[in-house]
Motif scaffolding. Structure first.
Motif, PDB file in Angstrom:
ATOM      1  N   VAL A  94       0.863  -1.185   0.000  1.00  0.00           N
ATOM      2  CA  VAL A  94       0.000   0.000   0.000  1.00  0.00           C
ATOM      3  C   VAL A  94       0.900   1.237   0.000  1.00  0.00           C
ATOM      4  CG1 VAL A  94      -1.841   1.237   1.193  1.00  0.00           C
ATOM      5  CG2 VAL A  94      -1.763  -1.256   1.274  1.00  0.00           C
ATOM      6  N   PRO A  95       0.641   2.217  -0.860  1.00  0.00           N
ATOM      7  CA  PRO A  95       1.500   3.420  -0.914  1.00  0.00           C
ATOM      8  C   PRO A  95       1.213   4.400   0.227  1.00  0.00           C
ATOM      9  CG  PRO A  95      -0.224   3.589  -2.560  1.00  0.00           C
ATOM     10  CD  PRO A  95      -0.356   2.228  -1.939  1.00  0.00           C
ATOM     11  N   MET A  96       1.342   3.920   1.455  1.00  0.00           N
ATOM     12  CA  MET A  96       1.227   4.740   2.654  1.00  0.00           C
ATOM     13  C   MET A  96       2.290   4.276   3.636  1.00  0.00           C
ATOM     14  SD  MET A  96      -2.948   4.907   3.162  1.00  0.00           S
ATOM     15  CE  MET A  96      -2.815   5.820   4.705  1.00  0.00           C
ATOM     16  N   TYR A  97       2.650   5.143   4.589  1.00  0.00           N
ATOM     17  CA  TYR A  97       3.628   4.762   5.602  1.00  0.00           C
ATOM     18  C   TYR A  97       3.075   3.645   6.471  1.00  0.00           C
ATOM     19  CZ  TYR A  97       6.339   8.931   4.405  1.00  0.00           C
ATOM     20  OH  TYR A  97       7.072   9.877   3.748  1.00  0.00           O
ATOM     21  N   TRP A 126       6.891   1.941  -3.936  1.00  0.00           N
ATOM     22  CA  TRP A 126       5.715   1.572  -4.709  1.00  0.00           C
ATOM     23  C   TRP A 126       6.082   1.187  -6.136  1.00  0.00           C
ATOM     24  CZ3 TRP A 126       0.965  -0.045  -4.382  1.00  0.00           C
ATOM     25  CH2 TRP A 126       0.079   0.121  -5.444  1.00  0.00           C
ATOM     26  N   ALA A 127       7.001   1.901  -6.763  1.00  0.00           N
ATOM     27  CA  ALA A 127       7.364   1.644  -8.158  1.00  0.00           C
ATOM     28  C   ALA A 127       7.993   0.268  -8.343  1.00  0.00           C
ATOM     29  CB  ALA A 127       8.311   2.727  -8.667  1.00  0.00           C
ATOM     30  N   HIS A 128       8.646  -0.227  -7.307  1.00  0.00           N
ATOM     31  CA  HIS A 128       9.279  -1.542  -7.441  1.00  0.00           C
ATOM     32  C   HIS A 128       8.250  -2.646  -7.663  1.00  0.00           C
ATOM     33  CE1 HIS A 128      12.168  -4.797  -6.680  1.00  0.00           C
ATOM     34  NE2 HIS A 128      11.202  -5.350  -5.953  1.00  0.00           N
ATOM     35  N   TRP A 129       7.066  -2.497  -7.097  1.00  0.00           N
ATOM     36  CA  TRP A 129       6.051  -3.546  -7.175  1.00  0.00           C
ATOM     37  C   TRP A 129       5.085  -3.329  -8.341  1.00  0.00           C
ATOM     38  CZ3 TRP A 129       6.971  -7.462  -3.865  1.00  0.00           C
ATOM     39  CH2 TRP A 129       7.766  -7.189  -2.757  1.00  0.00           C
ATOM     40  N   ILE A 130       4.671  -2.105  -8.538  1.00  0.00           N
ATOM     41  CA  ILE A 130       3.658  -1.859  -9.562  1.00  0.00           C
ATOM     42  C   ILE A 130       4.224  -2.015 -10.959  1.00  0.00           C
ATOM     43  CG2 ILE A 130       4.048   0.621  -9.813  1.00  0.00           C
ATOM     44  CD1 ILE A 130       0.639  -1.197  -9.639  1.00  0.00           C
ATOM     45  N   THR A 178      13.548  10.048  -4.185  1.00  0.00           N
ATOM     46  CA  THR A 178      12.172  10.458  -3.970  1.00  0.00           C
ATOM     47  C   THR A 178      11.247   9.244  -3.874  1.00  0.00           C
ATOM     48  OG1 THR A 178      12.615  12.473  -5.224  1.00  0.00           O
ATOM     49  CG2 THR A 178      10.309  11.894  -4.845  1.00  0.00           C
ATOM     50  N   GLY A 179      10.430   9.226  -2.869  1.00  0.00           N
ATOM     51  CA  GLY A 179       9.481   8.130  -2.713  1.00  0.00           C
ATOM     52  C   GLY A 179      10.024   6.922  -1.998  1.00  0.00           C
ATOM     53  N   ALA A 180      11.287   6.987  -1.540  1.00  0.00           N
ATOM     54  CA  ALA A 180      11.885   5.838  -0.874  1.00  0.00           C
ATOM     55  C   ALA A 180      11.227   5.619   0.486  1.00  0.00           C
ATOM     56  CB  ALA A 180      13.389   6.040  -0.725  1.00  0.00           C
ATOM     57  N   GLY A 181      10.713   4.437   0.709  1.00  0.00           N
ATOM     58  CA  GLY A 181      10.135   4.079   1.989  1.00  0.00           C
ATOM     59  C   GLY A 181       8.773   4.667   2.268  1.00  0.00           C
ATOM     60  N   ARG A 182       8.130   5.263   1.279  1.00  0.00           N
ATOM     61  CA  ARG A 182       6.814   5.863   1.505  1.00  0.00           C
ATOM     62  C   ARG A 182       5.671   4.873   1.299  1.00  0.00           C
ATOM     63  NH1 ARG A 182       7.157  11.937  -1.194  1.00  0.00           N
ATOM     64  NH2 ARG A 182       8.883  12.702   0.103  1.00  0.00           N
ATOM     65  N   SER A 183       6.002   3.648   0.952  1.00  0.00           N
ATOM     66  CA  SER A 183       5.001   2.582   0.814  1.00  0.00           C
ATOM     67  C   SER A 183       5.270   1.513   1.856  1.00  0.00           C
ATOM     68  CB  SER A 183       5.037   1.985  -0.595  1.00  0.00           C
ATOM     69  OG  SER A 183       4.725   2.969  -1.563  1.00  0.00           O
ATOM     70  N   CYS A 184       4.291   0.678   2.062  1.00  0.00           N
ATOM     71  CA  CYS A 184       4.406  -0.339   3.101  1.00  0.00           C
ATOM     72  C   CYS A 184       4.030  -1.701   2.536  1.00  0.00           C
ATOM     73  CB  CYS A 184       3.484  -0.002   4.276  1.00  0.00           C
ATOM     74  SG  CYS A 184       3.616  -1.167   5.655  1.00  0.00           S
ATOM     75  N   ARG A 185       4.890  -2.645   2.780  1.00  0.00           N
ATOM     76  CA  ARG A 185       4.597  -4.038   2.413  1.00  0.00           C
ATOM     77  C   ARG A 185       4.157  -4.787   3.662  1.00  0.00           C
ATOM     78  NH1 ARG A 185       8.681  -9.037   1.116  1.00  0.00           N
ATOM     79  NH2 ARG A 185       7.077 -10.509   0.382  1.00  0.00           N
ATOM     80  N   ILE A 186       2.948  -5.334   3.619  1.00  0.00           N
ATOM     81  CA  ILE A 186       2.380  -6.085   4.734  1.00  0.00           C
ATOM     82  C   ILE A 186       2.318  -7.553   4.304  1.00  0.00           C
ATOM     83  CG2 ILE A 186       0.410  -6.311   6.277  1.00  0.00           C
ATOM     84  CD1 ILE A 186      -0.360  -3.413   5.350  1.00  0.00           C
ATOM     85  N   TYR A 187       2.988  -8.419   5.029  1.00  0.00           N
ATOM     86  CA  TYR A 187       3.031  -9.815   4.607  1.00  0.00           C
ATOM     87  C   TYR A 187       3.194 -10.735   5.812  1.00  0.00           C
ATOM     88  CZ  TYR A 187       8.122  -9.535   5.219  1.00  0.00           C
ATOM     89  OH  TYR A 187       9.379  -9.364   5.741  1.00  0.00           O
ATOM     90  N   GLY A 188       2.796 -11.990   5.593  1.00  0.00           N
ATOM     91  CA  GLY A 188       2.905 -12.997   6.633  1.00  0.00           C
ATOM     92  C   GLY A 188       1.690 -13.910   6.646  1.00  0.00           C
TER      93      GLY A 188
END
Length: 398
Positions: A94-97, A126-130, A178-188
């Motif tokens: 999700v592109p949120m902290y 975000w760009a890495h995944w989308i 720019t944009g580094a770390g501004r998205s969150c990966r939730i997994y498990g």
């Protein structure tokens, strides 16, 4: 008068011998023989024989390949035994902290799980995944066929049968810029009750009553990329309906709703149902949810529909997954008939080709004979005196 009697000869000596068991059994011969002097070989018959041989060989190979691949049967039955827990596997970006997101699970029994404390949260880009290959929006036609492959026994067992279960991939490094770390990966993976329920991702200070600080509405962005969403044991190589799908929006107040119908499924090559319990086979004891071997995989399939739309500021925005467990068990079994069945099929195919080809050849010969007589009748009965010779081998005049 012909002198046979004078020399002790008899006309019966020149016919077939009679008497004795071997001579009498010939009357039951269903395959009478013709002397070679009364048969004639033609090039047309030779070509026809070659065609029939190649046709029989091609159809026999087709029958063998069909037998080797086997066929699938789908059996629906009421799920027996009592199941209590079900594993939920989630991998979403999700592109949120990360500290601005809350994840919760609640089921029909009233239990609430603070999934945010059990799942991993990693900052990411975000760009890495989308921009990764293979990502697509939900229900794109070109990916439907790929999803259908994961419903066949051979493909499923080939991907996960007998293999050690894999873990989630590591999160790529955030880097700088720019944009580094501004998205969150939730997994498990989390354990929940095997009943109807839902889990949702909302913003900090919204959703359940909590003491967290209220998040500014301008920070809302519930666009998301789903890498994995499955129920039961984690098999990352199997493609589920929501895997590698994404959804984007420019609205801050947007509600994504996914409705999932989960069906317990068994993929097997075993001719009989798998044992009720691999350690202690007792009647009416369900298989462990993570049971698998080279010939049997137990997992869950699900169908997904989406009802997403913008909402007003009085409605809670976020990503909501509502799932329902169907009270049926689907058994997909790959079966292969025995060698005797294959032999009978091949014999039937070859004999059918030879008999059918023989009839066609006989009808062709009859048609040529009719046409030849018709030409002779129109020609006035011309013969050798006019210099024309009829070629019996090809059925044409020279």
């Amino acid at each position: 008068m012909n002198g046979f009697a004078d020399h002790g000869l008899d006309d019966n000596a020149f016919g077939e011998k009679t008497g004795g068991f071997r001579e009498n059994i010939r009357t039951f011969d269903a395959f009478p023989k013709t002397k070679p002097t009364y048969t004639r070989r033609t090039s047309t018959g030779g070509y026809t024989t070659l065609v029939l041989i190649f046709a029989s060989l091609f159809l026999s190979i087709s029958e063998f390949l069909r037998w080797y691949r086997g066929h699938e049967t789908h059996l629906f039955s009421v799920e027996k035994g009592v199941s209590h827990q079900m594993q939920i596997n989630l991998d979403i970006v999700v592109p949120m902290y990360c500290y601005d997101l809350h994840i919760n699970v609640q089921d029909a029994s009233g239990d609430r799980i603070l999934a945010g404390e059990l799942l991993n949260k990693d900052p990411t880009n975000w760009a890495h995944w989308i921009d990764a290959s293979g990502t697509h929006r939900l229900a794109e036609a070109k990916y439907v066929k790929e999803e259908e492959e994961d419903t066949h026994v051979g493909h499923v067992l080939g991907e996960v049968g007998g293999k050690r279960k894999k873990r989630f991939k590591k999160t790529p490094s955030v880097g700088r810029g720019t944009g580094a770390g501004r998205s969150c990966r939730i997994y498990g993976s989390i354990e929940g009750n095997k009943v109807q329920g839902d889990f949702h991702i909302t913003a900090r200070g919204h959703g359940y009553a909590e003491l967290a600080e209220h998040l500014d509405h301008n920070a809302f962005n519930f666009s998301h990329m789903i890498n994995e969403l499955s129920f039961g044991p984690l098999y990352p190589s199997l493609l589920n309906p929501l895997d590698r799908t994404y959804a984007t929006t420019d609205d801050h107040f947007y509600k994504y709703q996914y409705y999932l119908s989960v069906v317990p499924t068994v993929y097997t090559r075993s001719p009989s149902p798998p044992p009720t319990n691999p350690d202690q086979p007792l009647p009416n004891t369900p298989l462990p949810p993570d049971y698998s071997n080279r010939n049997t995989i137990i997992t869950n399939q699900y169908a997904a529909t989406s009802q997403s739309h913008p909402v007003n500021e009085r409605t809670i925005p976020g990503i909501f997954f509502k799932f329902d467990i169907e009270p049926i068990l689907l058994t997909v079994r790959e079966e292969r008939e025995g060698l005797l069945w294959l032999l009978v099929r091949v014999v039937n195919v070859v004999s059918g080709v030879l008999v059918g080809g023989g009839w066609c050849y006989q009808l062709g010969g009859w048609a040529r004979e009719v046409l030849r007589k018709g030409r002779r009748g129109r020609g006035g009965g011309e013969g050798m005196l006019n210099g024309r010779v009829y070629n019996d081998d090809e059925g044409e005049e020279e």
